[in-house]
Design an enzyme around this catalytic site. Structure first.
Site, PDB file in Angstrom:
ATOM      1  N   ASP A 186       0.824  -1.215   0.000  1.00  0.00           N
ATOM      2  CA  ASP A 186       0.000   0.000   0.000  1.00  0.00           C
ATOM      3  C   ASP A 186       0.856   1.263   0.000  1.00  0.00           C
ATOM      4  O   ASP A 186       2.031   1.243   0.380  1.00  0.00           O
ATOM      5  CB  ASP A 186      -0.956   0.016   1.201  1.00  0.00           C
ATOM      6  CG  ASP A 186      -0.226   0.022   2.544  1.00  0.00           C
ATOM      7  OD1 ASP A 186       0.759  -0.717   2.692  1.00  0.00           O
ATOM      8  OD2 ASP A 186      -0.634   0.782   3.442  1.00  0.00           O
ATOM      9  N   GLU A 191       0.211  -1.254   5.624  1.00  0.00           N
ATOM     10  CA  GLU A 191       1.320  -0.876   6.514  1.00  0.00           C
ATOM     11  C   GLU A 191       1.183   0.585   6.928  1.00  0.00           C
ATOM     12  O   GLU A 191       1.418   0.955   8.084  1.00  0.00           O
ATOM     13  CB  GLU A 191       2.659  -1.091   5.795  1.00  0.00           C
ATOM     14  CG  GLU A 191       3.888  -0.875   6.699  1.00  0.00           C
ATOM     15  CD  GLU A 191       4.406   0.559   6.730  1.00  0.00           C
ATOM     16  OE1 GLU A 191       5.221   0.865   7.614  1.00  0.00           O
ATOM     17  OE2 GLU A 191       3.988   1.387   5.899  1.00  0.00           O
TER      18      GLU A 191
END
Ligand SMILES: [Zn+2]
Length: 386
Positions: free
Chosen positions: A80, A140
């Protein structure tokens, strides 16, 4: 294809996929799974629904070394990215200029992903003595949420892990933790012309926050870890809000308390201090109520500077090991049983901003070091310690 061509092509593919944390990362996982499968990896998906009900997926791929042996090395990276400014028209297009690759995620952390893919594909996986693992996580940037899912679901890990983040090729052997709580001071509303009719939650909060600052300076600085800068747990009140109008005695005031514990310190230390302060405050200021909501509690983590994986990266980069004051997925990888080092091309100070980039020479060196790491840990085998 040269390493540079392969890296450019992979990074271009990855940057073109919008993997902003708020969206599902299924598309980028689809791409990575097909790349890994083509190389012969056995892949497993670990999906979950995020807080908004959006499907997120972690991907674990394993290759070589006998199906039942524990992987020696895991290369780990989050898929991400933080959101990009709509005015950055080339955010999803890899642009090469002045020896740099530009694009959202080019630095954090798609450069490392492309290096891991190219390093794995140029390794003769038939010759692996022990398995190599590739782990791609979700969310994350929202607090290592995907990696925490791997821990929760008891996904087996590896003995050593290299966690990709932009560290300018410096091996990071430890990071502080991250903890967060919201505190609300409840008083009593009233007309501001008649102070006796109410109890000001803002005056109360001011006293509470001042006492909290003293605790931060006094108590949290007693425990030291010289491996970190600053070497103690830091404390911050980053947001505060309260009151309804200038002529109303405010009935409520809330603020966010963040602390970043040094490894080895109980991450709940900050919470315990807040609870103690609450008891003292309510005793000394009757009529007030203090509510504490714990929102996050991630401990710090570190491996010794002489851990084999730290030494390996340090020797091959000629960079001395360091530590950082922000959280990384090294914590979860160590909970999965690995000695983890954080490492990757690009500078964290260039991430999370318009015009994010990775220097191409660092990307090339990262790929070369990952290739050597795979050879060292998986082809020759390594003695595990600790
Ligand atoms: Zn990152």
């Amino acid at each position: 294809m040269s390493s540079l061509d392969a890296l450019r092509s992979s990074l271009g593919d990855l940057v073109a996929i919008d993997s902003t944390s708020s969206r599902s990362n299924a598309v980028i996982i689809e791409y990575l799974e097909s790349r890994l499968t083509t190389m012969g990896f056995e892949c497993g998906r670990i999906p979950y629904l995020d807080e908004s009900g959006v499907e997120k997926v972690n991907l674990v791929g394993v290759i070589g070394g006998g199906a039942w042996s524990r992987p020696q090395l895991a290369l780990v990276a989050h898929t991400d990215c933080v959101p990009f400014d709509p005015d950055w028209k080339e955010a999803l297009t890899l642009v090469e200029r002045d020896g740099r690759f530009y694009g959202r995620g080019a630095c954090d952390t798609k450069a490392f992903i492309s290096a891991a893919l190219v390093a794995a594909s140029s390794t003769l996986t038939s010759k692996l003595a022990s398995p190599l693992m590739l782990v791609f996580t979700a969310d994350e940037e929202l607090g290592c949420v995907g990696a925490k899912q791997l821990v929760e679901k008891k996904v087996p890990g590896a003995d050593f892990a290299i966690v990709g983040e932009p560290t300018s090729l410096i091996p990071i052997r430890g990071n502080k933790g991250y903890c967060l709580a919201e505190v609300e001071i409840l008083g009593k509303e009233g007309h501001s012309a008649y102070p006796d009719t109410g109890r000001s939650a803002i005056f109360g909060a001011a006293r509470f926050v001042t006492a909290l600052e003293q605790i931060g300076l006094r108590e949290l600085r007693q425990e030291l870890d010289p491996g970190f800068q600053p070497p103690f747990t830091t404390l911050n009140v980053g947001v505060i809000s309260g009151g309804k109008a200038k002529n109303i005695i405010p009935g409520s005031c809330r603020f966010a308390v963040e602390w970043r514990p040094i490894p080895g310190q109980n991450p709940n230390r900050g919470l315990q201090l807040l609870e103690k302060l609450k008891r003292e405050f309510e005793r000394e200021a009757p009529g007030f109520e203090v509510q504490i909501r714990a929102l996050r509690s991630d401990a710090g983590t570190q491996v010794p500077a002489d851990s084999e994986v730290v030494r390996f990266i340090a020797e091959h980069t000629a960079n001395a090991p360091g530590t950082v004051a922000f959280g990384t997925e090294a914590r979860q990888l160590s909970q999965m049983g690995a000695q983890a080092v954080v490492f990757g091309p690009g500078d964290i100070r260039h991430a999370h901003q318009t015009g994010e980039f990775v220097p191409i020479d660092e990307l090339l060196r990262c790929e070369e070091i990952l290739r050597k790491a795979i050879a060292w840990f998986c082809q020759r085998g390594a003695t595990t310690s600790g």
